[in-house]
Structure formats: structure tokens, C-alpha cells
Scaffold this motif. Structure first.
Motif, mmCIF file in Angstrom:
data_model
loop_
_atom_site.group_PDB
_atom_site.id
_atom_site.type_symbol
_atom_site.label_atom_id
_atom_site.label_comp_id
_atom_site.label_asym_id
_atom_site.label_seq_id
_atom_site.Cartn_x
_atom_site.Cartn_y
_atom_site.Cartn_z
ATOM 1 N N LYS A 85 -45.381 68.002 30.556
ATOM 2 C CA LYS A 85 -45.488 67.842 32.012
ATOM 3 C C LYS A 85 -45.280 69.177 32.721
ATOM 4 O O LYS A 85 -45.985 69.504 33.676
ATOM 5 C CB LYS A 85 -44.458 66.822 32.514
ATOM 6 N N PHE A 86 -44.296 69.934 32.257
ATOM 7 C CA PHE A 86 -43.976 71.242 32.819
ATOM 8 C C PHE A 86 -45.165 72.194 32.678
ATOM 9 O O PHE A 86 -45.555 72.873 33.635
ATOM 10 C CB PHE A 86 -42.734 71.776 32.099
ATOM 11 N N LYS A 87 -45.760 72.227 31.480
ATOM 12 C CA LYS A 87 -46.909 73.094 31.244
ATOM 13 C C LYS A 87 -48.091 72.703 32.125
ATOM 14 O O LYS A 87 -48.763 73.566 32.694
ATOM 15 C CB LYS A 87 -47.317 73.052 29.768
ATOM 16 N N ALA A 88 -48.341 71.420 32.257
ATOM 17 C CA ALA A 88 -49.465 70.950 33.071
ATOM 18 C C ALA A 88 -49.239 71.234 34.556
ATOM 19 O O ALA A 88 -50.165 71.658 35.261
ATOM 20 C CB ALA A 88 -49.684 69.457 32.851
ATOM 21 N N LYS A 89 -48.039 71.011 35.027
ATOM 22 C CA LYS A 89 -47.721 71.198 36.449
ATOM 23 C C LYS A 89 -47.943 72.638 36.898
ATOM 24 O O LYS A 89 -48.426 72.886 38.001
ATOM 25 C CB LYS A 89 -46.277 70.780 36.709
ATOM 26 N N TYR A 90 -47.604 73.603 36.039
ATOM 27 C CA TYR A 90 -47.688 75.011 36.419
ATOM 28 C C TYR A 90 -48.771 75.777 35.662
ATOM 29 O O TYR A 90 -48.835 76.997 35.747
ATOM 30 C CB TYR A 90 -46.324 75.693 36.209
ATOM 31 N N ASP A 91 -49.622 75.059 34.932
ATOM 32 C CA ASP A 91 -50.709 75.664 34.169
ATOM 33 C C ASP A 91 -50.181 76.772 33.256
ATOM 34 O O ASP A 91 -50.734 77.867 33.191
ATOM 35 C CB ASP A 91 -51.788 76.199 35.114
ATOM 36 N N LEU A 92 -49.100 76.478 32.551
ATOM 37 C CA LEU A 92 -48.478 77.451 31.656
ATOM 38 C C LEU A 92 -49.293 77.582 30.381
ATOM 39 O O LEU A 92 -49.813 76.597 29.861
ATOM 40 C CB LEU A 92 -47.048 77.017 31.308
ATOM 41 N N THR A 93 -49.374 78.797 29.865
ATOM 42 C CA THR A 93 -50.141 79.045 28.650
ATOM 43 C C THR A 93 -49.258 79.413 27.464
ATOM 44 O O THR A 93 -49.760 79.510 26.342
ATOM 45 C CB THR A 93 -51.166 80.169 28.876
ATOM 46 N N VAL A 94 -47.978 79.628 27.695
ATOM 47 C CA VAL A 94 -47.074 79.959 26.586
ATOM 48 C C VAL A 94 -46.706 78.682 25.836
ATOM 49 O O VAL A 94 -46.727 77.586 26.390
ATOM 50 C CB VAL A 94 -45.791 80.673 27.073
ATOM 51 N N ASP A 95 -46.373 78.836 24.574
ATOM 52 C CA ASP A 95 -45.924 77.703 23.773
ATOM 53 C C ASP A 95 -44.473 77.395 24.112
ATOM 54 O O ASP A 95 -43.658 78.307 24.295
ATOM 55 C CB ASP A 95 -46.045 78.020 22.281
#
Length: 82
Positions: free
Chosen positions: A46-56
Motif C-alpha cells: 500500500k505504501f509503495k502504491a500510494k507514493y509510487d515508490l520504486t525501491v524494494d
């Protein structure tokens, strides 16, 4: 490998966004950026999707890795321990 206490908090979010923005620079150097926190895989997704994060992001829900590095310690603020 960077450690952070919790997804979707101000400091941790800024850090993850910064690492995501710099990911191509790290890759040019042959480095892989991995964030680790005690949050669940579901919360990381959810965190990655919300902020469009690309790190693992790695989930250490049982805090095994965190404890090996002695990062999970009791703190005290205004007489309150947590």
C-alpha cells in the motif's frame, strides 16, 4: 540496506521517496537499495502504491533482522517508556 520504523510517516515517507528518486544513480554504481521495517508485506504494498515508490521494501514483522542490528530498543520521552 536502510532501516526505518514505519510506513507512511513523514520522515520515513520522505526517505523512501528520496531513495526512489535516486534509484537510477544507485543502479549506475551497482548498488541495490532495500528498505526494511517491521511493517507487513501488505502495508508495504500500500505504501509503495500510494507514493509510487520504486525501491524494494522488506517486511521484518518479527524484528529478527532489526534485533541483530540492535535497532529495536526501549526509548524514554517525558518519563514514558516505549
Amino acid at each position: 540496506l536502510y532501516f526505518y520504523p514505519q510506513d507512511d510517516t513523514t520522515g520515513c515517507t520522505n526517505e523512501a521517496i528520496g531513495f526512489s528518486q535516486l534509484k537510477p544513480e544507485f543502479e549506475k554504481l551497482g548498488a541495490v537499495v532495500i528498505g526494511l521495517s517491521p511493517d507487513s508485506v501488505r502495508k508495504h504494498d500500500k505504501f509503495k502504491a500510494k507514493y509510487d515508490l520504486t525501491v524494494d521494501l522488506v517486511a521484518d514483522e518479527e524484528r529478527k533482522v532489526i534485533e541483530v542490528y540492535h535497532l529495536w530498543v526501549e526509548k524514554q520521552l517525558y518519563g514514558r517508556r516505549y
